[in-house]
Every structure is written in structure tokens, then in C-alpha cells.
Design a protein around this motif. Structure first.
Motif, PDB file in Angstrom:
ATOM      1  N   UNK A   1       0.806  -1.216   0.000  1.00 24.01           N
ATOM      2  CA  UNK A   1       0.000   0.000   0.000  1.00 24.01           C
ATOM      3  C   UNK A   1       0.842   1.270   0.000  1.00 24.01           C
ATOM      4  N   UNK A   2       2.142   1.123   0.170  1.00 13.40           N
ATOM      5  CA  UNK A   2       2.993   2.286   0.396  1.00 13.40           C
ATOM      6  C   UNK A   2       3.294   3.042  -0.898  1.00 13.40           C
ATOM      7  N   UNK A   3       3.262   4.370  -0.804  1.00 12.66           N
ATOM      8  CA  UNK A   3       3.661   5.242  -1.909  1.00 12.66           C
ATOM      9  C   UNK A   3       5.092   5.699  -1.647  1.00 12.66           C
ATOM     10  N   UNK A   4       6.018   5.478  -2.590  1.00 13.30           N
ATOM     11  CA  UNK A   4       7.404   5.924  -2.374  1.00 13.30           C
ATOM     12  C   UNK A   4       7.463   7.423  -2.089  1.00 13.30           C
ATOM     13  N   UNK A   5       8.299   7.811  -1.161  1.00 11.93           N
ATOM     14  CA  UNK A   5       8.400   9.211  -0.777  1.00 11.93           C
ATOM     15  C   UNK A   5       8.768  10.097  -1.955  1.00 11.93           C
ATOM     16  N   UNK A   6       9.664   9.628  -2.808  1.00 11.63           N
ATOM     17  CA  UNK A   6      10.075  10.455  -3.942  1.00 11.63           C
ATOM     18  C   UNK A   6       8.892  10.755  -4.856  1.00 11.63           C
ATOM     19  N   UNK A   7       7.951   9.803  -4.979  1.00  8.37           N
ATOM     20  CA  UNK A   7       6.759  10.043  -5.792  1.00  8.37           C
ATOM     21  C   UNK A   7       5.836  11.057  -5.122  1.00  8.37           C
ATOM     22  N   UNK A   8       5.723  10.967  -3.802  1.00  4.50           N
ATOM     23  CA  UNK A   8       4.892  11.925  -3.067  1.00  4.50           C
ATOM     24  C   UNK A   8       5.437  13.345  -3.233  1.00  4.50           C
ATOM     25  N   UNK A   9       6.770  13.492  -3.174  1.00  4.74           N
ATOM     26  CA  UNK A   9       7.375  14.811  -3.330  1.00  4.74           C
ATOM     27  C   UNK A   9       7.146  15.347  -4.740  1.00  4.74           C
ATOM     28  N   UNK A  10       7.176  14.473  -5.737  1.00  4.79           N
ATOM     29  CA  UNK A  10       6.882  14.906  -7.102  1.00  4.79           C
ATOM     30  C   UNK A  10       5.506  15.560  -7.180  1.00  4.79           C
ATOM     31  N   UNK A  11       4.535  14.946  -6.535  1.00  5.99           N
ATOM     32  CA  UNK A  11       3.167  15.466  -6.572  1.00  5.99           C
ATOM     33  C   UNK A  11       3.049  16.764  -5.772  1.00  5.99           C
ATOM     34  N   UNK A  12       3.642  16.791  -4.589  1.00  6.51           N
ATOM     35  CA  UNK A  12       3.568  17.991  -3.760  1.00  6.51           C
ATOM     36  C   UNK A  12       4.272  19.171  -4.415  1.00  6.51           C
ATOM     37  N   UNK A  13       5.245  18.895  -5.265  1.00  9.04           N
ATOM     38  CA  UNK A  13       5.981  19.968  -5.927  1.00  9.04           C
ATOM     39  C   UNK A  13       5.124  20.729  -6.937  1.00  9.04           C
ATOM     40  N   UNK A  14       3.957  20.211  -7.259  1.00  3.86           N
ATOM     41  CA  UNK A  14       3.047  20.902  -8.175  1.00  3.86           C
ATOM     42  C   UNK A  14       2.007  21.729  -7.428  1.00  3.86           C
ATOM     43  N   UNK A  15       2.086  21.755  -6.097  1.00  8.76           N
ATOM     44  CA  UNK A  15       1.088  22.444  -5.288  1.00  8.76           C
ATOM     45  C   UNK A  15       1.742  23.551  -4.465  1.00  8.76           C
ATOM     46  N   UNK A  16       0.914  24.336  -3.800  1.00 10.22           N
ATOM     47  CA  UNK A  16       1.423  25.332  -2.878  1.00 10.22           C
ATOM     48  C   UNK A  16       2.273  24.640  -1.814  1.00 10.22           C
ATOM     49  N   UNK A  17       3.375  25.278  -1.409  1.00 10.13           N
ATOM     50  CA  UNK A  17       4.289  24.666  -0.443  1.00 10.13           C
ATOM     51  C   UNK A  17       3.634  24.384   0.895  1.00 10.13           C
ATOM     52  N   UNK A  18       2.497  25.024   1.171  1.00  9.91           N
ATOM     53  CA  UNK A  18       1.789  24.750   2.424  1.00  9.91           C
ATOM     54  C   UNK A  18       1.351  23.290   2.504  1.00  9.91           C
ATOM     55  N   UNK A  19       1.055  22.678   1.356  1.00  9.59           N
ATOM     56  CA  UNK A  19       0.656  21.266   1.348  1.00  9.59           C
ATOM     57  C   UNK A  19       1.815  20.378   1.784  1.00  9.59           C
ATOM     58  N   UNK A  20       3.024  20.719   1.367  1.00  8.06           N
ATOM     59  CA  UNK A  20       4.213  19.981   1.797  1.00  8.06           C
ATOM     60  C   UNK A  20       4.406  20.120   3.301  1.00  8.06           C
ATOM     61  N   UNK A  21       4.274  21.344   3.814  1.00  5.38           N
ATOM     62  CA  UNK A  21       4.464  21.573   5.251  1.00  5.38           C
ATOM     63  C   UNK A  21       3.462  20.771   6.074  1.00  5.38           C
ATOM     64  N   UNK A  22       2.212  20.711   5.617  1.00  5.31           N
ATOM     65  CA  UNK A  22       1.206  19.942   6.362  1.00  5.31           C
ATOM     66  C   UNK A  22       1.522  18.455   6.333  1.00  5.31           C
ATOM     67  N   UNK A  23       1.979  17.962   5.186  1.00  7.61           N
ATOM     68  CA  UNK A  23       2.318  16.544   5.092  1.00  7.61           C
ATOM     69  C   UNK A  23       3.449  16.201   6.059  1.00  7.61           C
ATOM     70  N   UNK A  24       4.480  17.042   6.102  1.00  5.28           N
ATOM     71  CA  UNK A  24       5.629  16.784   6.964  1.00  5.28           C
ATOM     72  C   UNK A  24       5.241  16.870   8.433  1.00  5.28           C
ATOM     73  N   UNK A  25       4.492  17.901   8.795  1.00  8.32           N
ATOM     74  CA  UNK A  25       4.200  18.159  10.206  1.00  8.32           C
ATOM     75  C   UNK A  25       3.053  17.312  10.751  1.00  8.32           C
ATOM     76  N   UNK A  26       2.110  16.954   9.884  1.00 10.43           N
ATOM     77  CA  UNK A  26       0.925  16.243  10.362  1.00 10.43           C
ATOM     78  C   UNK A  26       0.857  14.799   9.858  1.00 10.43           C
ATOM     79  N   UNK A  27       0.794  14.628   8.540  1.00  6.49           N
ATOM     80  CA  UNK A  27       0.600  13.290   7.974  1.00  6.49           C
ATOM     81  C   UNK A  27       1.788  12.375   8.233  1.00  6.49           C
ATOM     82  N   UNK A  28       2.999  12.906   8.145  1.00  5.06           N
ATOM     83  CA  UNK A  28       4.204  12.084   8.277  1.00  5.06           C
ATOM     84  C   UNK A  28       4.907  12.270   9.620  1.00  5.06           C
ATOM     85  N   UNK A  29       4.222  12.822  10.599  1.00  5.80           N
ATOM     86  CA  UNK A  29       4.914  13.185  11.831  1.00  5.80           C
ATOM     87  C   UNK A  29       5.351  11.979  12.660  1.00  5.80           C
TER      88      UNK A  29
END
Length: 303
Positions: free
Chosen positions: A178-206
Motif C-alpha cells: 500500500x505504500x507510496x514511495x516518498x520520492x513520488x509523493x514529493x513529485x506530486x507535492x511539488x506541483x502544489x502550494x508549499x503549504x501542502x508539503x508543510x502539512x504533510x511533513x508536520x501532520x501526515x508524516x509526523x
């Protein structure tokens, strides 16, 4: 504006937020400075207020405490914000403004495009556990769909936010299938506002499972985000650190080198404002025994 401050150890920062019709306004920086001002427009006043409320909740969780609000809806001009010490010199003014090449292309987040992005993210989720080329194709299609949104913060759209959060949660899924490789997740987040990356790091991946292959890299992303205190810089540096040679569509070596060349002087300027050097930051990075991250850090130091 509502004002919050964080004073702990060597950190002494303020953060203020307000909503003016459909525009979410933030002013932030070190105590004793006038700070930086950022504005983000939303489709409706309600969406702007939801974003404001969400950001305030995030800051409170991070340890910021609310203090007396400043009048006028902005940081005081030419002096220190309320509650901060006066600047001691011109060098104590706001930190250098970022002058980076655009990370996302201009685009209009129409309803049709947002729905298409949600559908494309669902296709990435459905591709888990299949051959790597199937996942890669789904990620490329999702990136194109997200790219058309022009750097939208998914928090402004409930369906898109849910789709992004669900997919990011797969980075720390217990099952390898079920796991999504981190490098793939970063590829997707790089197309969005950086706030989405910050939330993933601080909340989803904490709190990733200790056995997760990405646990070390996730801890590294969190440390760098805290160190830089800027989601945009954290995203760009993090993407370069966790990138993998010949893996995914962001890792062509020539492209990696160009991105680092553009980012490094901006990092140097921001760190100098905080009394640090880029070399010190890179030398302090704990690679967690990851040879790929160690190689990236070595290249950064040698550049």
C-alpha cells in the motif's frame, strides 16, 4: 490582525494572520523585525477564513501563543511589531526576499480541473502494488493534472484536500503493497502550494513506523523544515535531498544540478540572516545512513 509569538531556545518569532474579503494575509518573521507579508486569494471569503482558521490551529499546535493583536491589518511600518524588541540596525530588517525561478506554471483552478486532479490522484492510489512503470505513469498524469491548477493550496478545496491527504498517508502505510514511495509523493507535492508539503511533513508524516524505509528521510524533511522555517525553501531543499538517481521524472542529473544552482544562493542569504552558513547547514545534516542522501549532500557541499 491576530498575533502569535514563539519564544523557545534560540527561536524568537512572530506570526500574524487576517482575512480581507477573499484574501488570506500573513505577516511573519523574527521578533524585532517588521517581517514578511504574504497574501493569497481564494475563490470565496469563506474559503479564505477556513484557511486562516486552519493556519492558526497549526501555529498553536507548534507552540505559538496568541498575544495582543496589532491594529491596521499589517505589521507596523518602520519599526518593531508589538511585543518585539526594536531592531538594532538596518541589518535587522526583514529577511531577504526569495528570488527563485517559478516552481509551478500559472494556471486557473477551475472546477473541472480540480475534479480532474482528484480523479488523477485516485488513479495513483489505485496503482499501488503494481509494476513500477504503472505507478510512474499514474504519477506523471497526476502531476500534469495538478500542474494545471497553478500552485493551488489543496486546503482551499475539500475534495482535493481529502485526495491529497489520503495519498500522502500512503507514504507511511504499514503494508509495503500500500505504500507510496516518498520520492513520488514529493513529485506530486511539488506541483502544489508549499503549504501542502508543510502539512504533510508536520501532520501526515509526523510519526512514521520505525520500520518504514522512509522514516529517516521523513525525519530529515522535518528537521530541515523547522530549521529553515519556510515551506518553500523546505520543499525545494527536501526534494533535492530525497531525490533518487534515475527514479521518477524529477531526477535527471542535469536538472538536479540546475535546481541546486538556483536554490543555493537563496538558502545562503536566508541562513546568513539567521547567523548561519549554508556549509554549516549541510554539514549538520544527519543522513541516517542513507547513501543516496549522503551522496546528494556531498554534491551540494562540492558545488
Amino acid at each position: 490582525m491576530r498575533r502569535f509569538e514563539f519564544v523557545q531556545g534560540t527561536s524568537a518569532k512572530f506570526w500574524m494572520a487576517d482575512v480581507d474579503d477573499k484574501v488570506f494575509i500573513v505577516v511573519y518573521g523574527r521578533l524585532g523585525t517588521s517581517g514578511q507579508r504574504k497574501e493569497k486569494a481564494f475563490p470565496t471569503a469563506e474559503a479564505a477564513q477556513r484557511e486562516c482558521d486552519k493556519k492558526i490551529a497549526e501555529k498553536v499546535r507548534e507552540g505559538y501563543q496568541e498575544v495582543a493583536a496589532s491594529a491596521g491589518g499589517s505589521a507596523p511600518a518602520g519599526g518593531a511589531p508589538a511585543g518585539g524588541a526594536p531592531p538594532t540596525s538596518d541589518a535587522a530588517a526583514a529577511p531577504p526576499k526569495l528570488d527563485l525561478p517559478p516552481r509551478v506554471r500559472p494556471g486557473e483552478a477551475t472546477e473541472a480541473r480540480r475534479k480532474a486532479a482528484v480523479h488523477a490522484l485516485a488513479a495513483v492510489s489505485a496503482a499501488r502494488g503494481r509494476r513500477s512503470w504503472v505507478l510512474g505513469r499514474a504519477v506523471r498524469r497526476a502531476r500534469r493534472a495538478l500542474e494545471s491548477l497553478g500552485g493551488l493550496d489543496p486546503a482551499s478545496d475539500a475534495a482535493l484536500s481529502a485526495a491529497v491527504d489520503a495519498l500522502m498517508a500512503r507514504v507511511v502505510a504499514p503494508s509495503a503493497r500500500d505504500r507510496l514511495p516518498l520520492v513520488r509523493a514529493i513529485e506530486l507535492l511539488s506541483e502544489l502550494d508549499a503549504a501542502a508539503f508543510a502539512r504533510a511533513v508536520r501532520d501526515t508524516w509526523k510519526a512514521p513506523p520505525a520500520a518504514s524505509p522512509a522514516a529517516g528521510a521523513l525525519a530529515l524533511l522535518k528537521r530541515q523544515l523547522e530549521e529553515l522555517d519556510d515551506p518553500e525553501l523546505g520543499l525545494r531543499l527536501g526534494a533535492l535531498l530525497v531525490d533518487r538517481p534515475h527514479h521518477g521524472s524529477m531526477s535527471a542529473e542535469a536538472g538536479w544540478a540546475r535546481r541546486w544552482k538556483a536554490l543555493s544562493p537563496q538558502l545562503e542569504a536566508q541562513l546568513a540572516y539567521r547567523g548561519r552558513s549554508l556549509k554549516d547547514l549541510l554539514a549538520s545534516i544527519d543522513t541516517g545512513g542513507d547513501p543516496h542522501v549522503a551522496e546528494r549532500v556531498a554534491r551540494m557541499l562540492a558545488a
